[in-house]
Design a protein around this motif. Structure first.
Motif, PDB file in Angstrom:
ATOM      1  N   ASN A   1       0.823  -1.206   0.000  1.00 51.48           N
ATOM      2  CA  ASN A   1       0.000   0.000   0.000  1.00 51.48           C
ATOM      3  C   ASN A   1       0.860   1.260   0.000  1.00 51.48           C
ATOM      4  OD1 ASN A   1      -2.311  -1.559   0.073  1.00 51.48           O
ATOM      5  ND2 ASN A   1      -2.559  -1.400   2.305  1.00 51.48           N
ATOM      6  N   ARG A   2       1.938   1.232   0.786  1.00 48.45           N
ATOM      7  CA  ARG A   2       2.815   2.402   0.859  1.00 48.45           C
ATOM      8  C   ARG A   2       3.439   2.684  -0.510  1.00 48.45           C
ATOM      9  NH1 ARG A   2       7.358   2.634   5.431  1.00 48.45           N
ATOM     10  NH2 ARG A   2       5.541   3.333   6.605  1.00 48.45           N
ATOM     11  N   ARG A   3       3.947   1.652  -1.176  1.00 51.28           N
ATOM     12  CA  ARG A   3       4.563   1.847  -2.485  1.00 51.28           C
ATOM     13  C   ARG A   3       3.530   2.326  -3.509  1.00 51.28           C
ATOM     14  NH1 ARG A   3       7.316  -2.909  -0.712  1.00 51.28           N
ATOM     15  NH2 ARG A   3       5.718  -4.218  -1.711  1.00 51.28           N
ATOM     16  N   ALA A   4       2.344   1.725  -3.462  1.00 55.21           N
ATOM     17  CA  ALA A   4       1.301   2.109  -4.423  1.00 55.21           C
ATOM     18  C   ALA A   4       0.878   3.559  -4.218  1.00 55.21           C
ATOM     19  CB  ALA A   4       0.101   1.172  -4.292  1.00 55.21           C
ATOM     20  N   ASP A   5       0.701   3.977  -2.949  1.00 60.08           N
ATOM     21  CA  ASP A   5       0.321   5.360  -2.670  1.00 60.08           C
ATOM     22  C   ASP A   5       1.385   6.335  -3.165  1.00 60.08           C
ATOM     23  OD1 ASP A   5      -2.065   4.657  -1.517  1.00 60.08           O
ATOM     24  OD2 ASP A   5      -1.287   4.660   0.548  1.00 60.08           O
ATOM     25  N   PHE A   6       2.656   5.969  -2.973  1.00 58.67           N
ATOM     26  CA  PHE A   6       3.739   6.850  -3.384  1.00 58.67           C
ATOM     27  C   PHE A   6       3.752   7.031  -4.897  1.00 58.67           C
ATOM     28  CE2 PHE A   6       8.151   7.672  -4.631  1.00 58.67           C
ATOM     29  CZ  PHE A   6       8.450   8.767  -3.835  1.00 58.67           C
ATOM     30  N   PHE A   7       3.662   5.928  -5.631  1.00 59.37           N
ATOM     31  CA  PHE A   7       3.716   6.029  -7.088  1.00 59.37           C
ATOM     32  C   PHE A   7       2.457   6.684  -7.654  1.00 59.37           C
ATOM     33  CE2 PHE A   7       6.708   2.335  -6.518  1.00 59.37           C
ATOM     34  CZ  PHE A   7       7.844   3.054  -6.862  1.00 59.37           C
ATOM     35  N   GLU A   8       1.313   6.456  -7.008  1.00 56.19           N
ATOM     36  CA  GLU A   8       0.094   7.119  -7.458  1.00 56.19           C
ATOM     37  C   GLU A   8       0.187   8.633  -7.274  1.00 56.19           C
ATOM     38  OE1 GLU A   8      -3.162   5.350  -5.442  1.00 56.19           O
ATOM     39  OE2 GLU A   8      -3.032   3.458  -6.509  1.00 56.19           O
ATOM     40  N   SER A   9       0.825   9.055  -6.188  1.00 54.76           N
ATOM     41  CA  SER A   9       0.972  10.490  -5.955  1.00 54.76           C
ATOM     42  C   SER A   9       1.914  11.133  -6.965  1.00 54.76           C
ATOM     43  CB  SER A   9       1.487  10.744  -4.535  1.00 54.76           C
ATOM     44  OG  SER A   9       2.810  10.259  -4.373  1.00 54.76           O
ATOM     45  N   GLN A  10       2.844  10.346  -7.535  1.00 55.68           N
ATOM     46  CA  GLN A  10       3.723  10.876  -8.576  1.00 55.68           C
ATOM     47  C   GLN A  10       3.043  10.909  -9.938  1.00 55.68           C
ATOM     48  OE1 GLN A  10       7.378   8.551  -8.498  1.00 55.68           O
ATOM     49  NE2 GLN A  10       8.381  10.096  -7.219  1.00 55.68           N
ATOM     50  N   ASN A  11       2.004  10.087 -10.124  1.00 56.60           N
ATOM     51  CA  ASN A  11       1.352  10.022 -11.422  1.00 56.60           C
ATOM     52  C   ASN A  11       0.757  11.357 -11.843  1.00 56.60           C
ATOM     53  OD1 ASN A  11       1.968   7.369 -11.979  1.00 56.60           O
ATOM     54  ND2 ASN A  11       0.069   6.551 -11.115  1.00 56.60           N
ATOM     55  N   GLY A  12       0.157  12.072 -10.887  1.00 56.96           N
ATOM     56  CA  GLY A  12      -0.427  13.366 -11.215  1.00 56.96           C
ATOM     57  C   GLY A  12       0.615  14.356 -11.688  1.00 56.96           C
ATOM     58  N   LEU A  13       1.783  14.362 -11.018  1.00 54.75           N
ATOM     59  CA  LEU A  13       2.861  15.254 -11.426  1.00 54.75           C
ATOM     60  C   LEU A  13       3.397  14.863 -12.797  1.00 54.75           C
ATOM     61  CD1 LEU A  13       4.822  15.543  -8.043  1.00 54.75           C
ATOM     62  CD2 LEU A  13       3.050  17.060  -8.952  1.00 54.75           C
ATOM     63  N   ASN A  14       3.559  13.552 -13.025  1.00 55.68           N
ATOM     64  CA  ASN A  14       4.048  13.088 -14.325  1.00 55.68           C
ATOM     65  C   ASN A  14       3.072  13.465 -15.445  1.00 55.68           C
ATOM     66  OD1 ASN A  14       6.124  11.917 -12.876  1.00 55.68           O
ATOM     67  ND2 ASN A  14       5.243   9.857 -12.922  1.00 55.68           N
ATOM     68  N   TYR A  15       1.793  13.236 -15.184  1.00 52.84           N
ATOM     69  CA  TYR A  15       0.765  13.502 -16.193  1.00 52.84           C
ATOM     70  C   TYR A  15       0.726  14.986 -16.551  1.00 52.84           C
ATOM     71  CZ  TYR A  15      -3.922  13.721 -18.295  1.00 52.84           C
ATOM     72  OH  TYR A  15      -4.980  13.935 -19.138  1.00 52.84           O
ATOM     73  N   LEU A  16       0.760  15.844 -15.541  1.00 52.04           N
ATOM     74  CA  LEU A  16       0.670  17.283 -15.777  1.00 52.04           C
ATOM     75  C   LEU A  16       1.844  17.779 -16.612  1.00 52.04           C
ATOM     76  CD1 LEU A  16      -0.799  19.916 -15.249  1.00 52.04           C
ATOM     77  CD2 LEU A  16       0.428  20.110 -13.083  1.00 52.04           C
ATOM     78  N   ALA A  17       3.065  17.337 -16.280  1.00 56.35           N
ATOM     79  CA  ALA A  17       4.235  17.748 -17.054  1.00 56.35           C
ATOM     80  C   ALA A  17       4.172  17.205 -18.473  1.00 56.35           C
ATOM     81  CB  ALA A  17       5.513  17.281 -16.352  1.00 56.35           C
ATOM     82  N   GLN A  18       3.775  15.949 -18.611  1.00 50.97           N
ATOM     83  CA  GLN A  18       3.718  15.324 -19.934  1.00 50.97           C
ATOM     84  C   GLN A  18       2.708  16.018 -20.834  1.00 50.97           C
ATOM     85  OE1 GLN A  18       2.164  11.342 -19.959  1.00 50.97           O
ATOM     86  NE2 GLN A  18       3.040  10.832 -21.946  1.00 50.97           N
ATOM     87  N   GLN A  19       1.545  16.347 -20.303  1.00 46.46           N
ATOM     88  CA  GLN A  19       0.481  16.928 -21.105  1.00 46.46           C
ATOM     89  C   GLN A  19       0.788  18.358 -21.546  1.00 46.46           C
ATOM     90  OE1 GLN A  19      -2.526  15.300 -22.105  1.00 46.46           O
ATOM     91  NE2 GLN A  19      -1.285  13.571 -21.459  1.00 46.46           N
ATOM     92  N   THR A  20       1.673  19.074 -20.841  1.00 45.26           N
ATOM     93  CA  THR A  20       1.959  20.469 -21.169  1.00 45.26           C
ATOM     94  C   THR A  20       3.339  20.658 -21.785  1.00 45.26           C
ATOM     95  OG1 THR A  20       2.758  20.876 -18.919  1.00 45.26           O
ATOM     96  CG2 THR A  20       0.429  21.328 -19.360  1.00 45.26           C
ATOM     97  N   GLY A  21       4.062  19.564 -22.027  1.00 48.79           N
ATOM     98  CA  GLY A  21       5.357  19.672 -22.674  1.00 48.79           C
ATOM     99  C   GLY A  21       6.511  19.936 -21.747  1.00 48.79           C
TER     100      GLY A  21
END
Length: 754
Positions: free
Chosen positions: A348-368
């Motif tokens: 659960n700890r690992r999943a929560d950590f990587f899920e919290s990074q997904n939003g940051l990754n997605y935002l940067a990827q979508q805006t270049g």
């Protein structure tokens, strides 16, 4: 202590009764005159050409920007249109516009070398006030302090200070914005490091935010009373507590994205390619237990992506947590867990950590942009962001009619992709899509009130009515600390209607709001004023303008920002301005200075009204506390050149620039009960000291309050000084104070005109 006319509130034109319904009062600052020093010129620095416009979305053109790198990460700058294929929703489009834009000139690159080490105890040099055409990079650093852990907050503050100290360059326009602040927290974009330091000091950990004390909460012992609190499998996924926690997490995440959206809208007004760096402990998009909860955050992300695309803003993200050990730590209590439960907790700890990074990754990827993560060197991450902005491709195509179809296109998010046909492996970073709405449709008509509020809260000033704001901090033994602000209004931008008997009338609305460091208004003015003038007064008002005065009592020390918006009711032209003031804590008994106030006089005026002028370096040039100047005929009125007033500060070379300020909390000698101070004057241009006067012992003769010393002097501006912007800096040293509190400095900008 005598009242010095320099500190009288200045109204440029002597308005007759009924001309302006705003009363003026004398501020408490009372500087004496002094002998003058003469300053001579240095060479003027060349200006940088304005960057070209970027992203546009209309029915005839969709234009986006992209960065292309090779397999080694090197930026590719020589692609041709035939080597690029852009697609909308998977359908190839014909490229109609193509260019590569270089945002960093060779001169700027050479200037980007790391500055030499400086003496930390030396007085700082005043920052250069940038004009729009001088801006090389525009950077908004958005600190998600609502989501930072206690540990991350410390490292973020340290990295930001290093960024300001070592990585900012001439031509950088920067804002440091906290998601915890209100609309006033969106401070003025600035090159003034004082303002940025003040913003960094306000980055704090919030116990009621969504961040834990550490990167993740430690495990607690799995006894019978606490089983449900430590194992996701044992929790009731529909329990009110879990629903509340998840809702709170979603609200904070959407609030962070809302702050980003606000910044992006403000950046849209500037030309060129801009960047936003979001520093956060993560944003969760998807929820493992209930995927339907992801819609709120995902929709906010898509809206933000579309706004960033249209505003030509690249969003970079940085995970402030750095490299984390996601296994067991010393803080975890594993007592009572069986192996399966313990492994579930770690999963659960690992999943929560990587899920919290997904939003940051997605935002940067979508805006270049880039997503900086799993790095303990946050300052190096900021450098990567800065290095990534040296150039980009502009690619445009003519969209199909269906893209902006009123029935199907408006709500559809159109996905963009870019393919490089040149042989080899390439990485492409660009904006990944937009909604089927044109830029014009996204700008609906606004009411006059909405326009004024928009100008007030925008990080950039509006120039429909030209305004110049001067805010001054002072302190009085009875009244305490105040901020006295003078807003010079260019009357040529107002509409004056003709009336009988030669009268001319203008009506304008004005909003002035003072924000504290937490974004909460501490004072505000919202009024409608009518100006009626005729004859010579009308001519004088049009020629010189006039000054609107706002006085705000300041109950607490800290960073303040005054924002003003003015609207001419007939033409609906709007102007806005803002000013930053850092108010010291006088009660701490630490050496401090008030703001500096200046005005310009001819040599004849100075000789007639003041003590005889002295040459630079003359021993007789110590400040005097006597004033032979006559009091103006009417309070709030100053005769002479309006542009050389304290509100405008436009001086011709050869004028005498008189200045005044107050010195607070000088230490007193036990033997003589007198301070041992020296004062020094410096003139700064383009961030370089071009004149430095001698240190002069401060004379306390005729001072009535040794904790509030009136000080001042005069400087003759050399006839060889070229036109441009300068800063007058005052440095005061206290020989009786300890080393860390021995020096205080203050400066004010002015301009020499032809």
């Amino acid at each position: 202590m005598k009242t010095h006319p320099l500190f009288a509130v200045i109204l440029i034109a002597q308005l007759t009764v009924g001309v302006l319904a705003q009363q003026t009062r004398r501020p408490p600052l009372e500087p004496p005159p002094s002998a003058r020093q003469t300053m001579q010129p240095q060479k003027q620095q060349p200006q940088k050409p304005e960057e070209e416009d970027v992203v546009r979305i209309t029915t005839n053109l969709v234009q986006v920007d992209a960065v292309v790198t090779d397999k080694s990460g090197k930026v590719v700058t020589d692609l041709k249109p035939e080597e690029i294929q852009i697609s909308e929703d998977g359908k190839p489009q014909k490229i109609t516009n193509f260019s590569y834009v270089v945002t960093e000139t060779p001169a700027a690159t050479n200037n980007a070398a790391k500055p030499p080490p400086t003496d930390k105890n030396a007085p700082p040099v005043p920052s250069v006030r940038l004009k729009l055409e001088d801006v090389r990079r525009t950077i908004a650093v958005v600190v998600d302090d609502l989501g930072l852990s206690f540990e991350s907050t410390y490292y973020v503050r340290r990295a930001l200070k290093q960024f300001v100290d070592e990585q900012m360059r001439t031509g950088d326009l920067v804002a440091i914005i906290r998601t915890s602040g209100g609309m006033g927290a969106l401070q003025q974009f600035t090159s003034d490091k004082r303002q940025l330091y003040a913003a960094i000091e306000r980055v704090k950990w919030y116990a009621n935010g969504r961040g834990n004390v550490g990167a993740f909460a430690p495990l607690a012992g799995n006894d019978q009373s606490n089983v449900a609190g430590n194992s996701r499998d044992n929790q009731d996924s529909g329990s009110p507590a879990e629903d509340l926690d998840q809702f709170r997490e979603d609200v904070f995440a959407v609030g962070t994205l809302g702050a980003l959206s606000y910044v992006v809208r403000g950046l849209r007004e500037l030309p060129g390619r801009k960047s936003v760096l979001l520093v956060s402990d993560g944003i969760k998009i998807f929820n493992r237990d209930d995927p339907t909860r992801s819609n709120r955050v995902l929709e906010a992300l898509r809206r933000l992506t579309d706004q960033a695309n249209r505003a030509s803003v690249v969003v970079y993200t940085m995970d402030a947590r750095g490299l984390q050990v996601l296994g067991l730590t010393a803080a975890d209590d594993t007592s009572g867990f069986n192996p399966q439960q313990l492994e579930q907790q770690m999963s659960n700890r690992r999943a929560d950590f990587f899920e919290s990074q997904n939003g940051l990754n997605y935002l940067a990827q979508q805006t270049g942009g880039l997503a900086i993560r799993n790095s303990n060197d946050l300052a190096a991450g900021i450098k990567r962001v800065l290095d990534d902005q040296k150039g980009y491709y502009l690619i445009g195509y003519r969209p199909d009619e269906s893209t902006f179809d009123q029935r199907t296109g408006r709500r559809k998010f159109h996905h963009l992709s870019l393919k490089i046909t040149r042989p080899g492996k390439f990485n492409v970073r660009m904006r990944n899509g937009f909604f089927g709405v044109t830029d014009e449709e996204l700008t609906p008509p606004q009411t006059p009130a909405q326009k004024m509020i928009g100008a007030l809260v925008s990080p950039f000033g509006s120039s429909g009515v030209h305004l110049q704001l001067t805010s001054l901090f002072g302190n009085d033994a009875k009244a305490g600390s105040i901020m006295r602000s003078m807003l010079h209004i260019d009357a040529r931008d107002l509409t004056f209607g003709d009336e009988p008997d030669g009268w001319h009338k203008s009506v304008f609305d004005i909003i002035a709001v003072t924000f504290g460091d937490n974004g909460v208004p501490v004072d505000q003015v919202n009024r409608t004023h009518t100006v009626r003038v005729r004859g010579e007064t009308y001519k004088r008002v049009l020629r010189d303008g006039f000054v609107y005065v706002v006085t705000v009592p300041l109950k607490k020390p800290g960073a303040y920002q005054l924002r003003v918006a003015l609207r001419d009711t007939d033409s609906e032209r709007i102007g806005s301005a803002s000013q930053f003031v850092d108010v010291p804590d006088i009660k701490k008994n630490r050496l401090a200075l008030s703001s500096i106030i200046v005005r310009g006089l001819t040599a004849a005026e100075f000789a007639r009204n003041k003590a005889p002028m002295k040459s630079p370096g003359d021993n007789a040039s110590a400040p005097s506390t006597q004033s032979n100047a006559a009091t103006p005929q009417s309070e709030g009125v100053e005769e002479g050149d309006a542009q050389a007033s304290a509100a405008v500060r436009h001086f011709h070379s050869g004028l005498v620039m008189e200045y005044g300020y107050m010195i607070f909390n000088a230490q007193l000698s036990k033997a003589t009960n007198q301070p041992q101070l020296t004062t020094q004057v410096r003139l700064v241009r383009d961030g370089k000291v071009i004149f430095s006067g001698k240190e002069i012992p401060f004379d306390t003769t005729n001072q009535t309050d040794l904790k509030r010393l009136a000080a001042g002097g005069a400087i003759q501006l050399g006839t060889g000084l070229g036109p441009g912007e300068y800063a007058l800096q005052i440095i005061v040293n206290d020989a009786l104070a300890n080393e860390k509190r021995r020096t205080a400095t203050q400066w004010i900008d002015f301009e020499i005109v032809k």
